[in-house]
Scaffold this motif. Structure first.
Motif, PDB file in Angstrom:
ATOM      1  N   ALA A   1       0.816  -1.218   0.000  1.00  0.00           N
ATOM      2  CA  ALA A   1       0.000   0.000   0.000  1.00  0.00           C
ATOM      3  C   ALA A   1       0.845   1.261   0.000  1.00  0.00           C
ATOM      4  CB  ALA A   1      -0.932   0.000   1.210  1.00  0.00           C
ATOM      5  N   ASP A   2       2.162   1.102   0.169  1.00  0.00           N
ATOM      6  CA  ASP A   2       3.085   2.230   0.285  1.00  0.00           C
ATOM      7  C   ASP A   2       2.682   3.127   1.452  1.00  0.00           C
ATOM      8  OD1 ASP A   2       5.326   3.731  -0.370  1.00  0.00           O
ATOM      9  OD2 ASP A   2       4.259   4.986  -1.816  1.00  0.00           O
ATOM     10  N   ARG A   3       2.391   2.495   2.574  1.00  0.00           N
ATOM     11  CA  ARG A   3       1.985   3.192   3.790  1.00  0.00           C
ATOM     12  C   ARG A   3       2.819   2.712   4.970  1.00  0.00           C
ATOM     13  NH1 ARG A   3      -1.377   7.644   2.985  1.00  0.00           N
ATOM     14  NH2 ARG A   3      -3.058   7.128   1.523  1.00  0.00           N
ATOM     15  N   GLU A   4       2.984   3.582   5.943  1.00  0.00           N
ATOM     16  CA  GLU A   4       3.532   3.205   7.240  1.00  0.00           C
ATOM     17  C   GLU A   4       2.365   2.938   8.186  1.00  0.00           C
ATOM     18  OE1 GLU A   4       6.711   2.778   7.834  1.00  0.00           O
ATOM     19  OE2 GLU A   4       7.389   3.516   5.866  1.00  0.00           O
ATOM     20  N   ILE A   5       2.622   2.239   9.260  1.00  0.00           N
ATOM     21  CA  ILE A   5       1.549   1.916  10.196  1.00  0.00           C
ATOM     22  C   ILE A   5       0.930   3.179  10.792  1.00  0.00           C
ATOM     23  CG2 ILE A   5       3.086   1.650  12.184  1.00  0.00           C
ATOM     24  CD1 ILE A   5      -0.105  -0.414  11.376  1.00  0.00           C
ATOM     25  N   ASP A   6       1.705   4.250  10.898  1.00  0.00           N
ATOM     26  CA  ASP A   6       1.187   5.500  11.450  1.00  0.00           C
ATOM     27  C   ASP A   6       0.103   6.115  10.571  1.00  0.00           C
ATOM     28  OD1 ASP A   6       2.938   5.211  13.523  1.00  0.00           O
ATOM     29  OD2 ASP A   6       4.386   6.702  12.797  1.00  0.00           O
ATOM     30  N   ALA A   7       0.006   5.683   9.305  1.00  0.00           N
ATOM     31  CA  ALA A   7      -1.005   6.220   8.393  1.00  0.00           C
ATOM     32  C   ALA A   7      -2.381   5.603   8.619  1.00  0.00           C
ATOM     33  CB  ALA A   7      -0.589   5.998   6.941  1.00  0.00           C
ATOM     34  N   VAL A   8      -2.423   4.483   9.347  1.00  0.00           N
ATOM     35  CA  VAL A   8      -3.692   3.791   9.568  1.00  0.00           C
ATOM     36  C   VAL A   8      -4.548   4.576  10.556  1.00  0.00           C
ATOM     37  CG1 VAL A   8      -4.766   1.681  10.459  1.00  0.00           C
ATOM     38  CG2 VAL A   8      -2.701   1.539   9.029  1.00  0.00           C
ATOM     39  N   ASP A   9      -5.804   4.809  10.165  1.00  0.00           N
ATOM     40  CA  ASP A   9      -6.728   5.601  10.981  1.00  0.00           C
ATOM     41  C   ASP A   9      -7.679   4.753  11.817  1.00  0.00           C
ATOM     42  OD1 ASP A   9      -5.859   8.139   9.856  1.00  0.00           O
ATOM     43  OD2 ASP A   9      -6.916   7.536   8.030  1.00  0.00           O
ATOM     44  N   VAL A  10      -7.915   3.503  11.396  1.00  0.00           N
ATOM     45  CA  VAL A  10      -8.852   2.623  12.101  1.00  0.00           C
ATOM     46  C   VAL A  10      -8.470   1.185  11.769  1.00  0.00           C
ATOM     47  CG1 VAL A  10     -10.523   2.676  10.194  1.00  0.00           C
ATOM     48  CG2 VAL A  10     -11.308   2.100  12.509  1.00  0.00           C
ATOM     49  N   ALA A  11      -8.655   0.278  12.738  1.00  0.00           N
ATOM     50  CA  ALA A  11      -8.266  -1.116  12.526  1.00  0.00           C
ATOM     51  C   ALA A  11      -9.298  -2.070  13.111  1.00  0.00           C
ATOM     52  CB  ALA A  11      -6.896  -1.384  13.157  1.00  0.00           C
ATOM     53  N   GLU A  12      -9.436  -3.199  12.444  1.00  0.00           N
ATOM     54  CA  GLU A  12     -10.218  -4.322  12.958  1.00  0.00           C
ATOM     55  C   GLU A  12      -9.241  -5.472  13.192  1.00  0.00           C
ATOM     56  OE1 GLU A  12     -13.841  -5.283  13.296  1.00  0.00           O
ATOM     57  OE2 GLU A  12     -13.890  -3.144  13.748  1.00  0.00           O
ATOM     58  N   LEU A  13      -9.075  -5.872  14.453  1.00  0.00           N
ATOM     59  CA  LEU A  13      -8.147  -6.928  14.827  1.00  0.00           C
ATOM     60  C   LEU A  13      -8.912  -8.148  15.338  1.00  0.00           C
ATOM     61  CD1 LEU A  13      -5.350  -4.861  16.616  1.00  0.00           C
ATOM     62  CD2 LEU A  13      -5.658  -5.331  14.175  1.00  0.00           C
ATOM     63  N   HIS A  14      -8.245  -9.284  15.303  1.00  0.00           N
ATOM     64  CA  HIS A  14      -8.870 -10.580  15.588  1.00  0.00           C
ATOM     65  C   HIS A  14      -8.797 -10.868  17.094  1.00  0.00           C
ATOM     66  CE1 HIS A  14      -9.971 -14.684  14.003  1.00  0.00           C
ATOM     67  NE2 HIS A  14      -9.490 -15.040  15.192  1.00  0.00           N
TER      68      HIS A  14
ATOM     69  N   THR B   1     -10.088   3.517  21.663  1.00  0.00           N
ATOM     70  CA  THR B   1     -11.526   3.761  21.708  1.00  0.00           C
ATOM     71  C   THR B   1     -11.961   4.549  20.480  1.00  0.00           C
ATOM     72  OG1 THR B   1     -11.223   5.783  22.978  1.00  0.00           O
ATOM     73  CG2 THR B   1     -11.548   3.747  24.231  1.00  0.00           C
ATOM     74  N   LEU B   2     -13.255   4.709  20.283  1.00  0.00           N
ATOM     75  CA  LEU B   2     -13.767   5.396  19.100  1.00  0.00           C
ATOM     76  C   LEU B   2     -13.228   6.809  18.966  1.00  0.00           C
ATOM     77  CD1 LEU B   2     -17.527   4.329  18.850  1.00  0.00           C
ATOM     78  CD2 LEU B   2     -15.573   3.459  17.550  1.00  0.00           C
ATOM     79  N   ASP B   3     -13.021   7.493  20.095  1.00  0.00           N
ATOM     80  CA  ASP B   3     -12.510   8.855  20.041  1.00  0.00           C
ATOM     81  C   ASP B   3     -11.008   8.921  20.334  1.00  0.00           C
ATOM     82  OD1 ASP B   3     -12.649   8.175  22.687  1.00  0.00           O
ATOM     83  OD2 ASP B   3     -13.745   9.960  23.341  1.00  0.00           O
ATOM     84  N   GLY B   4     -10.326   7.780  20.282  1.00  0.00           N
ATOM     85  CA  GLY B   4      -8.894   7.738  20.524  1.00  0.00           C
ATOM     86  C   GLY B   4      -8.094   8.011  19.265  1.00  0.00           C
ATOM     87  N   ASP B   5      -6.778   7.983  19.404  1.00  0.00           N
ATOM     88  CA  ASP B   5      -5.897   8.251  18.271  1.00  0.00           C
ATOM     89  C   ASP B   5      -6.001   7.176  17.199  1.00  0.00           C
ATOM     90  OD1 ASP B   5      -4.999  10.569  19.453  1.00  0.00           O
ATOM     91  OD2 ASP B   5      -3.197   9.647  20.322  1.00  0.00           O
ATOM     92  N   LEU B   6      -6.255   5.924  17.587  1.00  0.00           N
ATOM     93  CA  LEU B   6      -6.413   4.836  16.627  1.00  0.00           C
ATOM     94  C   LEU B   6      -7.524   3.893  17.102  1.00  0.00           C
ATOM     95  CD1 LEU B   6      -5.618   3.270  14.104  1.00  0.00           C
ATOM     96  CD2 LEU B   6      -3.916   2.054  15.482  1.00  0.00           C
ATOM     97  N   PRO B   7      -8.746   4.139  16.681  1.00  0.00           N
ATOM     98  CA  PRO B   7      -9.840   3.251  17.077  1.00  0.00           C
ATOM     99  C   PRO B   7      -9.589   1.821  16.587  1.00  0.00           C
ATOM    100  CG  PRO B   7     -10.687   5.299  16.152  1.00  0.00           C
ATOM    101  CD  PRO B   7      -9.212   5.281  15.884  1.00  0.00           C
ATOM    102  N   VAL B   8      -9.727   0.866  17.483  1.00  0.00           N
ATOM    103  CA  VAL B   8      -9.536  -0.543  17.155  1.00  0.00           C
ATOM    104  C   VAL B   8     -10.823  -1.295  17.471  1.00  0.00           C
ATOM    105  CG1 VAL B   8      -8.292  -2.653  17.761  1.00  0.00           C
ATOM    106  CG2 VAL B   8      -7.038  -0.509  17.478  1.00  0.00           C
ATOM    107  N   ASN B   9     -11.275  -2.066  16.506  1.00  0.00           N
ATOM    108  CA  ASN B   9     -12.511  -2.831  16.608  1.00  0.00           C
ATOM    109  C   ASN B   9     -13.736  -1.956  16.890  1.00  0.00           C
ATOM    110  OD1 ASN B   9     -11.375  -5.340  16.020  1.00  0.00           O
ATOM    111  ND2 ASN B   9     -10.761  -5.664  18.135  1.00  0.00           N
ATOM    112  N   PRO B  10     -13.986  -0.956  16.036  1.00  0.00           N
ATOM    113  CA  PRO B  10     -15.198  -0.155  16.211  1.00  0.00           C
ATOM    114  C   PRO B  10     -16.469  -0.973  16.034  1.00  0.00           C
ATOM    115  CG  PRO B  10     -14.153   0.343  14.107  1.00  0.00           C
ATOM    116  CD  PRO B  10     -13.181  -0.493  14.893  1.00  0.00           C
ATOM    117  N   SER B  11     -16.364  -2.115  15.380  1.00  0.00           N
ATOM    118  CA  SER B  11     -17.526  -2.999  15.207  1.00  0.00           C
ATOM    119  C   SER B  11     -17.927  -3.685  16.506  1.00  0.00           C
ATOM    120  CB  SER B  11     -17.200  -4.084  14.171  1.00  0.00           C
ATOM    121  OG  SER B  11     -16.221  -4.976  14.686  1.00  0.00           O
ATOM    122  N   GLY B  12     -17.017  -3.686  17.487  1.00  0.00           N
ATOM    123  CA  GLY B  12     -17.179  -4.506  18.680  1.00  0.00           C
ATOM    124  C   GLY B  12     -16.224  -5.675  18.677  1.00  0.00           C
TER     125      GLY B  12
END
Length: 383
Positions: A268-281, A313-324
């Motif tokens: 993707a030619d991106r660094e991890i700092d470019a990610v704005d939201v993530a869904e993790l397992h 959290t949703l209002d944090g610097d990097l929301p993780v698992n916004p789906s729950g």
């Protein structure tokens, strides 16, 4: 060839009277209904599914789906990569478009599990472990408990920090109308719930779930001809780790996550700092912490701090698992990796409702077993 996702759907996750064939058809039909392309455009139809044969004696689910959706003539394929089947399906669907083999590919992931007892379902899932481990009664929950204990001892992480991951994901899931558990919990509830694999308790684990989710893929140039609302798969990669968990030099380090994440971000030619939201397992709370570190979102041994400090959290610097996450949304094995991308598709297009965050770049990480296999996907809004 650049690949776009032009439609997404998912059923409610939870307990269903419907069987796997019905769940797949429901998600597939909803996806086609939402698509800017006619169903006649679909050339490949993939189904992500781990264990329809073991859970309900149903095989050939990909052919049944093509029949039920009126997609006769399409190429069909079932994708099984244990609990990472959904992510592997995303990879397969991406490959079909990127290679030029298909100009329109439907992917539907699903699993029917709740009609089996907890013991029966756990035994089916445990069959993905190495036979030597399985022979000794090792299950994924036991791996999780052992790893959580080692992590807490090595990095001086308080027990409450893992509970805070569960609390955070339940808070997100309470805003997801498709989630299995749409209710908030507190740290005390987690710490007082029954022990499953010490030090982990009931609320550190995801539930047994029925459900399905769908995605429609096509070349970016085709998507742009039909709609302005599409998402681009800008990076994707898969990796494996040792099949025997105790052969790893350090069980608290997820090498497959690190490798697949690095490759997907490089594509993707991106660094991890470019990610704005993530869904993790987050099949277990400890897994979210380990993935945060392996992906480079947190320093080694500091992943436990992120939920506590509000970073994820949703209002944090990097929301993780916004789906729950799997923890609150549910974990129908073959559907989970697909549903991760469904959530990020909605986030990038501004359709996530109460859960909406400000995002241009998103990352999904779908894990099989205890890191035995991994698919990481980077998604971006249309440019």
């Amino acid at each position: 060839m650049d690949v776009a996702i032009v439609a997404a759907s998912m059923t409610d996750f939870g307990e269903h009277d419907s069987w796997i064939r019905d769940l797949l058809a429901e998600a597939g039909q909803s996806c086609l209904d939402a698509a800017p392309l006619d169903r006649e455009a679909v050339e490949h139809c993939y189904v992500s599914n781990m264990a329809s044969g073991e859970f309900e004696g149903q095989t050939g689910v990909m052919n049944a789906l093509a029949h039920d959706l009126g997609l006769i003539g399409t190429y069909t394929q079932r994708v099984d990569q244990t609990s990472a089947s959904g992510g592997a399906g995303v990879y397969a669907a991406w490959q079909s478009i990127a290679s030029g083999a298909s100009d329109c590919t439907l992917l539907v992931g699903g699993e029917k599990m709740t009609h089996r007892s907890t013991g029966e379902a756990t035994d089916v899932i445990a069959s993905l472990t190495h036979p030597v481990e399985y022979k000794h009664g090792v299950t994924l929950p036991s791996f999780a408990g052992l790893t959580a204990r080692r992590y807490m001892d090595r990095f001086d992480a308080p027990r409450e920090s893992l509970a805070e991951v569960a609390v955070k994901n339940h808070a997100h899931g309470a805003m997801n109308p498709h989630a299995q558990f749409q209710r908030e919990i507190d740290v005390q509830t987690v710490l007082e719930s029954p022990i499953v694999a010490d030090p982990l308790r009931l609320y550190d684990f995801c539930p047994i779930t029925d459900g399905a989710a769908g995605l429609l893929f096509c070349p970016v140039e085709v998507a742009a001809e039909h709609t302005d609302d599409y998402v681009v798969v800008s990076g994707i990669a898969g990796a494996t780790d040792t099949h025997v968990v105790h052969e790893r030099a350090e069980p608290t380090w997820m090498a497959g996550v690190a490798e697949s994440g690095d490759e997907a971000l490089a594509m993707a030619d991106r660094e991890i700092d470019a990610v704005d939201v993530a869904e993790l397992h987050d099949m277990f709370t400890i897994l979210e912490v380990l993935q945060l570190e392996a992906l480079g979102i947190a320093e080694r041994g500091e992943g436990w701090q992120l939920a506590r400090e509000g970073v994820t959290t949703l209002d944090g610097d990097l929301p993780v698992n916004p789906s729950g996450g799997l923890k609150s949304k549910g974990h129908p094995l073959g559907a989970s990796g697909v549903a991760q991308v469904v959530e990020l598709y909605e986030q990038l297009l501004g359709g996530a409702g109460e859960r909406q965050v400000d995002a241009d770049v998103a990352l999904a990480c779908n894990v099989g077993g205890f890191g035995n296999c991994v698919t990481t996907t980077v998604l971006e809004g249309a440019r």
